[in-house]
Write a protein that holds these residues in place. Structure first.
Motif, PDB file in Angstrom:
ATOM      1  N   GLY A  59     -10.803   3.400  -0.469  1.00  0.00           N
ATOM      2  CA  GLY A  59     -10.578   3.601  -1.726  1.00  0.00           C
ATOM      3  C   GLY A  59      -9.531   2.632  -2.734  1.00  0.00           C
ATOM      4  O   GLY A  59      -9.703   2.586  -3.935  1.00  0.00           O
ATOM      5  N   LEU A  60      -8.877   1.803  -1.782  1.00  0.00           N
ATOM      6  CA  LEU A  60      -7.884   0.826  -2.531  1.00  0.00           C
ATOM      7  C   LEU A  60      -8.655  -0.375  -2.693  1.00  0.00           C
ATOM      8  O   LEU A  60      -8.411  -1.284  -3.559  1.00  0.00           O
ATOM      9  CB  LEU A  60      -6.663   0.662  -1.773  1.00  0.00           C
ATOM     10  CG  LEU A  60      -5.650   1.802  -1.516  1.00  0.00           C
ATOM     11  CD1 LEU A  60      -4.486   1.528  -0.935  1.00  0.00           C
ATOM     12  CD2 LEU A  60      -5.352   2.443  -3.246  1.00  0.00           C
ATOM     13  N   THR A 100     -12.962   4.856 -10.824  1.00  0.00           N
ATOM     14  CA  THR A 100     -12.428   5.041  -9.439  1.00  0.00           C
ATOM     15  C   THR A 100     -11.964   6.350  -9.330  1.00  0.00           C
ATOM     16  O   THR A 100     -11.953   6.992  -8.385  1.00  0.00           O
ATOM     17  CB  THR A 100     -11.366   3.845  -9.182  1.00  0.00           C
ATOM     18  OG1 THR A 100     -11.973   2.693  -9.277  1.00  0.00           O
ATOM     19  CG2 THR A 100     -10.727   4.065  -7.635  1.00  0.00           C
ATOM     20  N   GLY A 104     -13.194   9.393  -6.871  1.00  0.00           N
ATOM     21  CA  GLY A 104     -12.229   9.993  -5.989  1.00  0.00           C
ATOM     22  C   GLY A 104     -12.337  11.458  -6.385  1.00  0.00           C
ATOM     23  O   GLY A 104     -11.989  12.592  -5.355  1.00  0.00           O
ATOM     24  N   SER A 147      -5.568   9.236  -6.885  1.00  0.00           N
ATOM     25  CA  SER A 147      -5.985   8.563  -8.065  1.00  0.00           C
ATOM     26  C   SER A 147      -4.892   7.903  -8.569  1.00  0.00           C
ATOM     27  O   SER A 147      -5.033   6.735  -9.217  1.00  0.00           O
ATOM     28  CB  SER A 147      -6.373   9.713  -8.966  1.00  0.00           C
ATOM     29  OG  SER A 147      -7.413  10.245  -8.396  1.00  0.00           O
ATOM     30  N   GLN A 150      -4.396   4.842  -6.551  1.00  0.00           N
ATOM     31  CA  GLN A 150      -5.414   3.724  -6.969  1.00  0.00           C
ATOM     32  C   GLN A 150      -5.422   3.088  -8.299  1.00  0.00           C
ATOM     33  O   GLN A 150      -5.510   1.765  -8.483  1.00  0.00           O
ATOM     34  CB  GLN A 150      -6.689   4.516  -6.945  1.00  0.00           C
ATOM     35  CG  GLN A 150      -7.164   4.962  -5.432  1.00  0.00           C
ATOM     36  CD  GLN A 150      -8.521   5.713  -5.321  1.00  0.00           C
ATOM     37  OE1 GLN A 150      -8.767   6.527  -6.243  1.00  0.00           O
ATOM     38  NE2 GLN A 150      -9.224   5.810  -4.241  1.00  0.00           N
ATOM     39  N   THR A 151      -4.746   3.929  -9.177  1.00  0.00           N
ATOM     40  CA  THR A 151      -4.697   3.504 -10.633  1.00  0.00           C
ATOM     41  C   THR A 151      -3.453   2.476 -10.646  1.00  0.00           C
ATOM     42  O   THR A 151      -3.605   1.171 -11.365  1.00  0.00           O
ATOM     43  CB  THR A 151      -4.232   4.402 -11.529  1.00  0.00           C
ATOM     44  OG1 THR A 151      -5.233   5.554 -11.803  1.00  0.00           O
ATOM     45  CG2 THR A 151      -3.974   3.963 -12.984  1.00  0.00           C
TER      46      THR A 151
END
Length: 298
Positions: A59-60, A100, A104, A147, A150-151
């Motif tokens: 996810g990253l 993204t 998720g 989230s 990731q942001t």
């Protein structure tokens, strides 16, 4: 003649703390029990992530690859072709950030679905929980935390690639937009986890909705690039109302709630109007899923 001897009674006042007549165990409130249940269930999800960190690593890495590869692919486009963005990497950053978080949140129902198929969810439903909505709250907290992480990585990578930094106020607005979107989509995904018969159907829904919503939004191209019918579709897509405010914040330091962030076919959309659309989308999603979850928990 025998005499009955009565044993001495213990001094209960001495055994009670502070000599009072209150119960030995303090009574807990429903709110504290709900928070304790939610914390325990959230901790369980993070333990699972710790044992299988592949999901977090992927996810990253995925949004970073989007930024690097797509940014390099369109780095030679004429200046000004993508609105006020200095380069395509700056234009793409908002789209990657929102998509993204959306992806998720759309996967939030998968752990619940697997718990349901493996029988663990049935154990939770028959447990003496104060509120079964703690199951939903734990999943929402878990997805929101991922989230946000990731942001943060996308913002740092975008700044490294030359997209700039939106400032403290801009960061707060970005966090609020991501939070509104994640809460709404997480609620929909959890509702699907209880409504669909199995994880195959849920994964099919995720695959069917992921890419169409991406290409039918302003994540990869502005509205002016699209044919008229696709402009209408993108203007009705909730993702566009999350992407355009973030993109505007990156390009304009003097933004306000009255700033026009999108020129839709039906009229101009302001920053405040986009936030209202996202908030309304979240309210509709939560209210729509609440009745479904209540029937499922019953």
């Amino acid at each position: 003649m025998s005499q009955t001897v009565t044993p001495p009674q213990p001094n209960l006042e001495r055994l009670r703390p502070n000599g009072g007549a209150a119960a030995i165990a303090p009574a807990s409130s429903p709110l504290s029990d709900f928070l304790q249940e939610t914390t325990a269930l959230t901790k369980r999800l993070f333990i699972q992530l710790q044992r299988r960190p592949t999901t977090l690593i992927a996810g990253l890495i995925q949004p970073v690859m989007w930024l690097v590869l797509f940014g390099a692919l369109f780095q030679n486009v004429p200046p000004g072709l993508f609105g006020g963005s200095a380069n395509y990497g700056q234009f793409l950053g908002a789209g990657v950030m929102v998509f993204t978080a959306f992806g998720g949140a759309l996967n939030a129902g998968l752990p619940v679905m697997f718990d349901r198929e493996f029988g663990f969810l049935n154990r939770l439903l028959v447990a003496p929980l104060v509120s079964r909505f703690s199951i939903v709250a734990a999943s929402a907290i878990f997805i929101t935390t991922l989230s946000v992480l990731q942001t943060a990585v996308i913002i740092a990578m975008s700044a490294f690639l030359g997209a700039g930094f939106p400032g403290v106020g801009g960061l707060a607005l970005v966090a609020a937009i991501i939070l509104l979107l994640v809460v709404a989509v997480t609620a929909i995904s959890l509702g699907l986890a209880f409504a669909l018969p199995g994880h195959i159907e849920l994964i099919a829904v995720i695959f069917v909705t992921n890419l169409p919503l991406l290409f039918a939004s302003t994540a990869l191209a502005p509205l002016s690039f699209m044919p008229r019918w696709l402009q209408w579709v993108a203007s009705l897509n909730p993702l566009s109302y999350a992407i355009e405010p973030i993109r505007y914040v990156y390009n304009h330091a003097d933004w306000s709630l009255g700033s026009v962030v999108m020129n839709a076919p039906f009229g101009d959309v302001t920053m405040g109007g986009a936030l209202l659309v996202l908030a309304g989308f979240g309210v509709v999603a939560l209210l729509g899923v609440r009745s479904l979850l209540s029937r499922s928990f019953a």
